[in-house]
Design a protein around this motif. Structure first.
Motif, PDB file in Angstrom:
ATOM      1  N   ALA A   1     -14.338  -3.282  -3.677  1.00 27.88           N
ATOM      2  CA  ALA A   1     -12.868  -3.266  -3.785  1.00 27.88           C
ATOM      3  C   ALA A   1     -12.388  -3.439  -5.226  1.00 27.88           C
ATOM      4  O   ALA A   1     -11.298  -2.992  -5.577  1.00 27.88           O
ATOM      5  CB  ALA A   1     -12.272  -4.357  -2.903  1.00 27.88           C
ATOM      6  N   LEU A   2     -13.237  -4.050  -6.064  1.00 25.33           N
ATOM      7  CA  LEU A   2     -12.838  -4.234  -7.468  1.00 25.33           C
ATOM      8  C   LEU A   2     -12.701  -2.898  -8.185  1.00 25.33           C
ATOM      9  O   LEU A   2     -11.831  -2.717  -9.025  1.00 25.33           O
ATOM     10  CB  LEU A   2     -13.906  -5.059  -8.204  1.00 25.33           C
ATOM     11  CG  LEU A   2     -13.853  -6.568  -8.111  1.00 25.33           C
ATOM     12  CD1 LEU A   2     -14.993  -7.160  -8.901  1.00 25.33           C
ATOM     13  CD2 LEU A   2     -12.526  -7.118  -8.626  1.00 25.33           C
TER      14      LEU A   2
ATOM     15  N   LYS B   1      -8.232   2.354  -3.663  1.00 17.03           N
ATOM     16  CA  LYS B   1      -7.784   2.686  -2.303  1.00 17.03           C
ATOM     17  C   LYS B   1      -8.352   1.693  -1.287  1.00 17.03           C
ATOM     18  O   LYS B   1      -7.659   1.220  -0.395  1.00 17.03           O
ATOM     19  CB  LYS B   1      -8.213   4.132  -1.954  1.00 17.03           C
ATOM     20  CG  LYS B   1      -7.828   4.585  -0.558  1.00 17.03           C
ATOM     21  CD  LYS B   1      -6.318   4.682  -0.369  1.00 17.03           C
ATOM     22  CE  LYS B   1      -5.939   4.745   1.084  1.00 17.03           C
ATOM     23  NZ  LYS B   1      -4.506   4.599   1.336  1.00 17.03           N
ATOM     24  N   PHE B   2      -9.651   1.392  -1.466  1.00 15.44           N
ATOM     25  CA  PHE B   2     -10.310   0.447  -0.551  1.00 15.44           C
ATOM     26  C   PHE B   2      -9.651  -0.934  -0.646  1.00 15.44           C
ATOM     27  O   PHE B   2      -9.430  -1.611   0.361  1.00 15.44           O
ATOM     28  CB  PHE B   2     -11.801   0.382  -0.881  1.00 15.44           C
ATOM     29  CG  PHE B   2     -12.631  -0.402   0.100  1.00 15.44           C
ATOM     30  CD1 PHE B   2     -12.530  -0.171   1.462  1.00 15.44           C
ATOM     31  CD2 PHE B   2     -13.518  -1.381  -0.335  1.00 15.44           C
ATOM     32  CE1 PHE B   2     -13.289  -0.892   2.374  1.00 15.44           C
ATOM     33  CE2 PHE B   2     -14.288  -2.102   0.565  1.00 15.44           C
ATOM     34  CZ  PHE B   2     -14.168  -1.857   1.924  1.00 15.44           C
TER      35      PHE B   2
ATOM     36  N   ASN C   1      -5.956  -4.896   1.848  1.00 13.08           N
ATOM     37  CA  ASN C   1      -4.705  -5.653   1.756  1.00 13.08           C
ATOM     38  C   ASN C   1      -3.661  -5.209   2.778  1.00 13.08           C
ATOM     39  O   ASN C   1      -2.536  -5.696   2.760  1.00 13.08           O
ATOM     40  CB  ASN C   1      -4.133  -5.553   0.341  1.00 13.08           C
ATOM     41  CG  ASN C   1      -4.734  -6.608  -0.574  1.00 13.08           C
ATOM     42  OD1 ASN C   1      -4.301  -7.745  -0.572  1.00 13.08           O
ATOM     43  ND2 ASN C   1      -5.775  -6.239  -1.305  1.00 13.08           N
ATOM     44  N   SER C   2      -4.026  -4.255   3.652  1.00 20.06           N
ATOM     45  CA  SER C   2      -3.022  -3.765   4.609  1.00 20.06           C
ATOM     46  C   SER C   2      -3.445  -4.019   6.056  1.00 20.06           C
ATOM     47  O   SER C   2      -2.829  -3.515   6.985  1.00 20.06           O
ATOM     48  CB  SER C   2      -2.804  -2.267   4.403  1.00 20.06           C
ATOM     49  OG  SER C   2      -3.936  -1.571   4.873  1.00 20.06           O
ATOM     50  N   THR C   3      -4.498  -4.801   6.239  1.00 18.30           N
ATOM     51  CA  THR C   3      -5.022  -5.018   7.596  1.00 18.30           C
ATOM     52  C   THR C   3      -4.291  -6.167   8.303  1.00 18.30           C
ATOM     53  O   THR C   3      -3.578  -6.954   7.672  1.00 18.30           O
ATOM     54  CB  THR C   3      -6.514  -5.400   7.518  1.00 18.30           C
ATOM     55  OG1 THR C   3      -6.637  -6.391   6.512  1.00 18.30           O
ATOM     56  CG2 THR C   3      -7.377  -4.217   7.185  1.00 18.30           C
TER      57      THR C   3
END
Ligand code: UDP
Length: 255
Positions: free
Chosen positions: A57-58, A62-63, A68-70
């Motif tokens: 994720a760093l 997009k990942f 951050n949208s879960t």
């Protein structure tokens, strides 16, 4: 109730026990208005982040956005617990994808159907049989291997929409499985909860063995997997060395 999270490398990890995670997923499936969570068109994406995923994720924006949208990020690896502690925060328990999925399927009422997507040919089918042996009342509405490639998406979406499951389990490994869910969840009319489950089907089907309980208890599952699957060395390096190092380096800025 507010969502209690610990932020590691810019990603919120839910401070939940397995029991709480299972209860939350069951509540999401009932369509309860869980206001404290983020929503994707009233649907829920649940992720099972581990140390390698946070390193990924760093560099993968997009990942990181998807993480951050879960609705719920359960702490799937022991490294997250150690690094939370190092940062002066607390995650109560390691909550693995395979244990959570099994428990949800044991407790699922027969109002809900489950679809298993991904893993090698025939593996999802074997995993479904195992889940049904554990809970004979469980309603599996379909299994399909497919691939996370864009050209396969229309066929997968057609199959899932025909099967009308409420719970979708996706095993394409991270980040592919969660990017797939994020991209297509809105097109899956009946799905209320989609979970990226990694190697869960392999463990259930018995095509891969989990580390012995004693090794898991000691936080040494990574060592067992390294011996069994030496090709994972890069991933294990990122989990065991890079992840703690990045948390230490980024303590002030983004954790
Ligand atoms: N997988 C797949 N298609 C792909 C990539 C992976 O079906 O293009 C499956 C793989 O067969 C396995 C699962 O995704 O069943 C993820 O396995 P992995 O060992 O990466 O999971 P984790 O380490 O996250 O448990």
């Amino acid at each position: 109730m507010d969502r209690k999270t610990v932020t590691l490398l810019g990603v919120p990890i839910d401070a939940v026990t397995r029991k709480q995670a299972v209860a939350l997923i069951l509540e999401m499936l009932e369509g309860g208005q869980i206001q404290r969570f983020f929503h994707t068109g009233g649907k829920h994406h649940v992720m099972t982040p581990n140390s390698e995923m946070l390193v990924e994720a760093l560099k993968n924006k997009k990942f990181r956005e998807v993480l951050n949208s879960t609705s719920l990020n359960i702490p799937d690896s022991i490294g997250l617990l150690y690094m939370a502690k190092f940062s002066g925060k607390k995650l109560p328990q390691r909550v693995t994808g395979v244990d959570t999925v099994t428990e949800v399927c044991i407790r699922l009422s027969n109002n809900h159907q489950v679809f298993l997507l991904g893993a090698g040919e025939g593996v999802a089918q074997k995993a479904a049989k195992k889940l049904q042996a554990i809970n004979p009342k469980l309603r599996i509405s379909g299994t399909y291997a497919g691939t996370p490639k864009d050209e396969d998406a229309p066929e997968i979406i057609r199959r899932i929409n025909d099967a009308r499951p409420h719970l979708l389990l996706v095993a394409y490994g991270a980040p592919a499985q969660d990017l797939w869910i994020n991209k297509h969840l809105d097109q899956l009319a009946s799905v209320r909860v989609a979970i990226g489950v990694g190697g869960t089907f392999d463990f259930l089907a018995g095509t891969k063995k989990r580390a012995p309980k004693i090794m898991r208890g000691l936080g040494l599952e990574w060592m067992y997997r390294l011996v069994k699957e030496p090709r994972r060395i890069g991933r294990i390096w990122r989990a065991v060395i890079v992840f703690p190092w990045m948390v230490i380096c980024n303590r002030r800025s983004i954790s």
